[in-house]
Every structure is written in C-alpha cells, then in structure tokens.
Design a protein around this motif. Structure first.
Motif, PDB file in Angstrom:
ATOM      1  N   ALA A 108       0.829  -1.203   0.000  1.00 40.96           N
ATOM      2  CA  ALA A 108       0.000   0.000   0.000  1.00 40.96           C
ATOM      3  C   ALA A 108       0.868   1.260   0.000  1.00 40.96           C
ATOM      4  O   ALA A 108       1.762   1.412   0.834  1.00 40.96           O
ATOM      5  CB  ALA A 108      -0.931   0.013   1.205  1.00 40.96           C
ATOM      6  N   ASP A 109       0.585   2.161  -0.944  1.00 39.55           N
ATOM      7  CA  ASP A 109       1.237   3.472  -0.986  1.00 39.55           C
ATOM      8  C   ASP A 109       0.476   4.489  -0.157  1.00 39.55           C
ATOM      9  O   ASP A 109       1.023   5.515   0.238  1.00 39.55           O
ATOM     10  CB  ASP A 109       1.304   3.990  -2.427  1.00 39.55           C
ATOM     11  N   VAL A 110      -0.805   4.229   0.058  1.00 42.62           N
ATOM     12  CA  VAL A 110      -1.686   5.088   0.840  1.00 42.62           C
ATOM     13  C   VAL A 110      -2.610   4.175   1.639  1.00 42.62           C
ATOM     14  O   VAL A 110      -2.960   3.082   1.177  1.00 42.62           O
ATOM     15  CB  VAL A 110      -2.498   6.033  -0.078  1.00 42.62           C
ATOM     16  N   VAL A 111      -2.965   4.592   2.849  1.00 43.37           N
ATOM     17  CA  VAL A 111      -3.868   3.800   3.685  1.00 43.37           C
ATOM     18  C   VAL A 111      -5.263   4.391   3.587  1.00 43.37           C
ATOM     19  O   VAL A 111      -5.461   5.594   3.750  1.00 43.37           O
ATOM     20  CB  VAL A 111      -3.383   3.794   5.152  1.00 43.37           C
ATOM     21  N   LYS A 112      -6.230   3.529   3.296  1.00 42.74           N
ATOM     22  CA  LYS A 112      -7.622   3.965   3.148  1.00 42.74           C
ATOM     23  C   LYS A 112      -8.456   3.375   4.290  1.00 42.74           C
ATOM     24  O   LYS A 112      -8.505   2.159   4.492  1.00 42.74           O
ATOM     25  CB  LYS A 112      -8.171   3.472   1.800  1.00 42.74           C
ATOM     26  N   LEU A 113      -9.123   4.249   5.045  1.00 42.56           N
ATOM     27  CA  LEU A 113     -10.045   3.841   6.106  1.00 42.56           C
ATOM     28  C   LEU A 113     -11.461   4.271   5.744  1.00 42.56           C
ATOM     29  O   LEU A 113     -11.649   5.290   5.068  1.00 42.56           O
ATOM     30  CB  LEU A 113      -9.676   4.502   7.442  1.00 42.56           C
ATOM     31  N   TYR A 114     -12.430   3.534   6.219  1.00 41.46           N
ATOM     32  CA  TYR A 114     -13.832   3.935   6.116  1.00 41.46           C
ATOM     33  C   TYR A 114     -14.257   4.478   7.472  1.00 41.46           C
ATOM     34  O   TYR A 114     -14.510   3.713   8.405  1.00 41.46           O
ATOM     35  CB  TYR A 114     -14.698   2.755   5.678  1.00 41.46           C
ATOM     36  N   GLY A 115     -14.326   5.807   7.581  1.00 43.84           N
ATOM     37  CA  GLY A 115     -14.633   6.451   8.846  1.00 43.84           C
ATOM     38  C   GLY A 115     -16.094   6.399   9.225  1.00 43.84           C
ATOM     39  O   GLY A 115     -16.455   6.625  10.386  1.00 43.84           O
ATOM     40  N   ASP A 116     -16.943   6.137   8.240  1.00 44.74           N
ATOM     41  CA  ASP A 116     -18.363   5.901   8.524  1.00 44.74           C
ATOM     42  C   ASP A 116     -18.928   5.028   7.419  1.00 44.74           C
ATOM     43  O   ASP A 116     -18.319   4.842   6.365  1.00 44.74           O
ATOM     44  CB  ASP A 116     -19.164   7.206   8.684  1.00 44.74           C
ATOM     45  N   TYR A 117     -20.079   4.448   7.687  1.00 45.63           N
ATOM     46  CA  TYR A 117     -20.750   3.637   6.663  1.00 45.63           C
ATOM     47  C   TYR A 117     -22.148   3.300   7.148  1.00 45.63           C
ATOM     48  O   TYR A 117     -22.532   3.615   8.282  1.00 45.63           O
ATOM     49  CB  TYR A 117     -19.963   2.361   6.330  1.00 45.63           C
ATOM     50  N   ARG A 118     -22.912   2.636   6.311  1.00 43.24           N
ATOM     51  CA  ARG A 118     -24.292   2.250   6.622  1.00 43.24           C
ATOM     52  C   ARG A 118     -24.283   0.874   7.291  1.00 43.24           C
ATOM     53  O   ARG A 118     -23.906  -0.123   6.660  1.00 43.24           O
ATOM     54  CB  ARG A 118     -25.117   2.201   5.328  1.00 43.24           C
ATOM     55  N   TRP A 119     -24.696   0.827   8.546  1.00 41.57           N
ATOM     56  CA  TRP A 119     -24.673  -0.447   9.267  1.00 41.57           C
ATOM     57  C   TRP A 119     -25.719  -1.423   8.747  1.00 41.57           C
ATOM     58  O   TRP A 119     -25.518  -2.641   8.783  1.00 41.57           O
ATOM     59  CB  TRP A 119     -24.882  -0.200  10.756  1.00 41.57           C
ATOM     60  N   ARG A 120     -26.846  -0.891   8.260  1.00 42.93           N
ATOM     61  CA  ARG A 120     -27.894  -1.742   7.709  1.00 42.93           C
ATOM     62  C   ARG A 120     -28.417  -1.108   6.426  1.00 42.93           C
ATOM     63  O   ARG A 120     -28.416   0.126   6.291  1.00 42.93           O
ATOM     64  CB  ARG A 120     -29.068  -1.897   8.699  1.00 42.93           C
ATOM     65  N   PRO A 121     -28.887  -1.910   5.480  1.00 39.47           N
ATOM     66  CA  PRO A 121     -29.484  -1.343   4.267  1.00 39.47           C
ATOM     67  C   PRO A 121     -30.613  -0.381   4.605  1.00 39.47           C
ATOM     68  O   PRO A 121     -31.438  -0.658   5.497  1.00 39.47           O
ATOM     69  CB  PRO A 121     -30.007  -2.585   3.533  1.00 39.47           C
ATOM     70  N   GLY A 122     -30.625   0.743   3.948  1.00 37.24           N
ATOM     71  CA  GLY A 122     -31.664   1.729   4.168  1.00 37.24           C
ATOM     72  C   GLY A 122     -31.352   2.748   5.237  1.00 37.24           C
ATOM     73  O   GLY A 122     -32.032   3.767   5.355  1.00 37.24           O
ATOM     74  N   GLU A 123     -30.329   2.480   6.053  1.00 38.50           N
ATOM     75  CA  GLU A 123     -29.922   3.438   7.072  1.00 38.50           C
ATOM     76  C   GLU A 123     -28.970   4.477   6.480  1.00 38.50           C
ATOM     77  O   GLU A 123     -28.324   4.249   5.454  1.00 38.50           O
ATOM     78  CB  GLU A 123     -29.193   2.729   8.227  1.00 38.50           C
ATOM     79  N   GLY A 124     -28.862   5.615   7.146  1.00 40.59           N
ATOM     80  CA  GLY A 124     -27.851   6.583   6.792  1.00 40.59           C
ATOM     81  C   GLY A 124     -26.494   6.162   7.327  1.00 40.59           C
ATOM     82  O   GLY A 124     -26.379   5.213   8.123  1.00 40.59           O
ATOM     83  N   SER A 125     -25.462   6.874   6.903  1.00 39.46           N
ATOM     84  CA  SER A 125     -24.121   6.564   7.384  1.00 39.46           C
ATOM     85  C   SER A 125     -23.952   7.002   8.831  1.00 39.46           C
ATOM     86  O   SER A 125     -24.514   8.023   9.255  1.00 39.46           O
ATOM     87  CB  SER A 125     -23.075   7.266   6.510  1.00 39.46           C
ATOM     88  N   ARG A 126     -23.157   6.220   9.580  1.00 42.65           N
ATOM     89  CA  ARG A 126     -22.822   6.545  10.966  1.00 42.65           C
ATOM     90  C   ARG A 126     -21.333   6.271  11.189  1.00 42.65           C
ATOM     91  O   ARG A 126     -20.754   5.389  10.534  1.00 42.65           O
ATOM     92  CB  ARG A 126     -23.658   5.714  11.943  1.00 42.65           C
TER      93      ARG A 126
END
Length: 413
Positions: free
Chosen positions: A198-216
């Motif tokens: 990896a030349d760069v590290v990618k993190l997911y700082g938020d995401y949708r825990w369940r389909p239809g939900e907003g990101s948290r």
C-alpha cells in the motif's frame, strides 16, 4: 506477408522513449498553476529539462508541433477503483462475490489503458474492493511495461470496522469488500497493508450499518489517530471515506491527509478542515452517475442527493478547504474521468481552479513532488487538448496527445 504484418503491428505500439531530446511547441502551456502563450517544453530522458518561450534545443532534438492545442501536465485522478466497473453493468455486490479475481484483473487492464488514453497519467486507486492485493500486481505490470496504464498509487484492500461494510444480508459469512479491523488490530492492519504494497492507507470512517440506514461513524477518533500515526511513521498518507460531519471532524482532528466524499459536511466541519489543512476529494461524479442509474435524465432540478453534493461542495469552497479532483471512477466508466472536472466547474469552481486541482493541486495534496506541473526536473507526463481549457473546460474530454515518462502513448489520428 509476415514482414508486412509485423510492420503494421509495430505501428500500433507506443512510440519508444526517444534517444534524443524532444522539443514540443503547442499554442500555449498550462504549467499546473498558470497559462503561458508561446511557451515550449523540452523533454529529455523522460524528464522535462526546460520550459519557456524561444527555447534553444540541441540540433539532434525531435520537433513536435501541437498547433491549436494547449499542453498540460498529465492529469492526476484522485479517487479511482480500477478493479471496479460501472454499477449499471454489474451491481457492486455481484462484482465482489461473483467475479473472479482473474476476471476483475483482466477488466482492470482495459480500464488502465482507457484511463491513460484519457490523459490521466497518475491515479490514486483507493481500494481493490474485494480483489485482495491485485492492485499491487497491476501497478507492477504497468511499471514494468507489461501493460499500458497510468502510474498508480495503491491502497490494497482498505480497512473497515467489523460488520460495517459489505456485502451483507447473507445467511452465511461472505467475502468482504475490505479488510475488517478495529481497536489495536487496526494498527496491525495498517502495517500489514503497507507491507503488502500500500502506498496510501484507506479507512472507512463511517458507513451504513444496515441497508436503508444513513451513514454513521465506525471508528473513534482515537482509533483513526492511531492508524494515522502508524501510516505516517511509514511515510504513507491516510485517506478516509467520510460522509457525516461527525466522522469528518474525527478524521480531520486525527490528522488524516484527505477526506473522501464529505457529502453531508456542514460549514463548521469545513471550517475545521480548512484550519487543519485537510484536503477534500468530493467525488461529485459518483453521485451524479448513481442518480443516472436510478433514472435521472440530467434535467433540472436534479435529485436531492445531487443537489446536496453541489451544496456541500460550495460550502467547502467557501470555507477554503484544499480541494482535490477525484470522481470515484469505477462507479462510472474508466476513461471518462474528466466528468468530475466538469461537475466541479458546474458546482461553482472556476475553470482554472479545476485545472489546478487536477494537476498541481492533486500532486501537492498527495505528496507527489515529481509531477503535476510543467517545470524542469519533473516527470515528462504531458497531455494536450484542443483550444484553451481555461476558456472551455470541456476541452479536457478531448485529449489529443499523451506522453508518459517521455514516451508518446497517444497522438491525434
């Protein structure tokens, strides 16, 4: 017969790096920060050796006239996924679960060439999306000259909090689109991915825990800060997928280099990013494309999600947030990367600011000191477009000439 066949085949190959210097004479030069009429560019040994008007070139130099065209630094794509293809062709879940790695790599080879032919000589590829470390192999194949493509900055698998990403909703455990880790294991994952290439590290700082939900938010600020410290110790930048203001603030305060998307950002969050000099890669084209897949014809008023993307982009501009150019290409077709540039202008950025973002800006924010500008000593990664893109930005979709490392890989027919 065989001799004629080989001659025709050789005519289709990229022109080799010239053993002699090349003097390029366009109508004007965009050097990554400003436009200059009447300038020339002298290239030798894969590098730019001189720039300016009325250059003196060696008698042996090849002369290349680009009449009516503007010469620019090779464009830098700030957010790509060469191992994905448009979701209206195959849904993301099916690409991750049903397409073999070999098949995805074969497609990625085609995507890489299309990207280069579109004038993008560097891509920051932010996650293989379930294809392991295949991006590392693709990068090597390009660097070794096995297949044509842009210079790659790769993130390998990317990192998500356990249970937060996808595919999900299945009765049994299924392969995930990124590596799961949190707590102390997060730093281990950072180091493991760097060790894998990896030349760069990618993190997911938020995401949708369940389909239809907003990101948290998915990671605490302390977790992100620990990952940033480990990555920066290893000389790697950190990019964080963040939609929500809370995740964006955590990422910025933790010292990440670039936040991806930021589509729910508010004025206070963007003010913090500007203060901390945290760059934003807005990926307007991804939302634009997804709206199209859901039936939007492009007519105004645009769908609510597209309008929100434009509004938050305008807020970020007003706050003075450092702005990258990256469209999340892979959601939409590779080779149409310039779509993001046009959408940035449509959302309020000046043409010249967009050109800066796609060249010198991205180079600056990604720590690429050897490219992004036309200046002596830098890589001879150059593109040409008809007319003046500062006046007509759509010219960036009509690339006529591409040089990568002093090798001409595309010329006008």
């Amino acid at each position: 017969m065989i001799r004629h066949f080989l001659t025709a085949l050789l005519a289709l190959l990229p022109l080799p790096a010239s053993a002699r210097p090349v003097l390029i004479t366009p109508d004007r030069v965009w050097d990554g920060e400003a436009m200059h009429s009447g300038w020339q560019v002298l290239v030798d040994g894969g590098r730019i050796v001189a720039v300016g008007p009325n250059l003196t070139a060696p008698a042996s130099a090849q002369r290349l006239a680009l009449s009516g065209q503007t010469l620019l630094p090779g464009f830098i794509e700030g957010h790509s996924h060469l191992l994905l293809h448009p979701y209206n062709e195959t849904p993301w879940d099916d690409q991750v679960l049903k397409e073999s790695e070999a098949y995805r790599v074969a497609r990625a080879v085609v995507h890489a060439e299309a990207t280069l032919m579109a004038g993008f000589t560097t891509v920051r590829d932010l996650g293989s999306e379930g294809a392991g470390n295949a991006d590392v192999g693709l990068k090597r194949a390009i660097d070794d000259g096995v297949v044509p493509g842009p210079r790659m900055i790769v993130a390998t698998r990317a990192i998500v909090a356990p249970g937060s990403y996808g595919p999900k909703g299945f009765a049994a455990d299924v392969p995930q689109g990124a590596e799961e880790a949190d707590g102390p294991r997060l730093v281990e994952a950072v180091r493991r991915q760097i060790g894998a290439g990896a030349d760069v590290v990618k993190l997911y700082g938020d995401y949708r825990w369940r389909p239809g939900e907003g990101s948290r938010p998915t990671f605490s600020q302390a977790e992100i800060a620990a990952a940033v410290a480990a990555a920066h110790d290893a000389g790697r930048q950190v990019a964080v997928h963040a939609i929500t203001p809370q995740a964006m603030r955590r990422a910025s305060e933790a010292g990440v280099d670039v936040i991806e998307h930021g589509s729910e950002g508010d004025a206070a969050t963007f003010a913090l990013m500007a203060k901390n000099k945290t760059a934003l890669c807005p990926t307007l084209a991804a939302g634009d494309a997804i709206a199209g897949y859901r039936g939007w014809t492009g007519a105004e008023p645009a769908p609510a999600a597209v309008l929100q993307d434009r509004a938050t982009f305008a807020l970020a501009l007003k706050a003075g947030v450092p702005m990258c150019m990256g469209g999340d290409v892979g959601v939409f077709a590779h080779g149409t990367n310039a779509r993001e540039m046009l959408l940035m202008a449509k959302a309020g950025m000046s043409n010249t600011a967009v050109l800066i973002a796609a060249t010198a800006g991205n180079a600056r924010y990604f720590g690429l000191t050897d490219r992004g500008r036309i200046a002596p000593g830098l890589l001879a990664d150059l593109v040409a477009v008809p007319g003046d893109p500062a006046a007509d930005l759509a010219a960036v979709t009509r690339v006529t000439f591409v040089m990568k490392g002093g090798v001409v890989v595309k010329t006008a027919p």
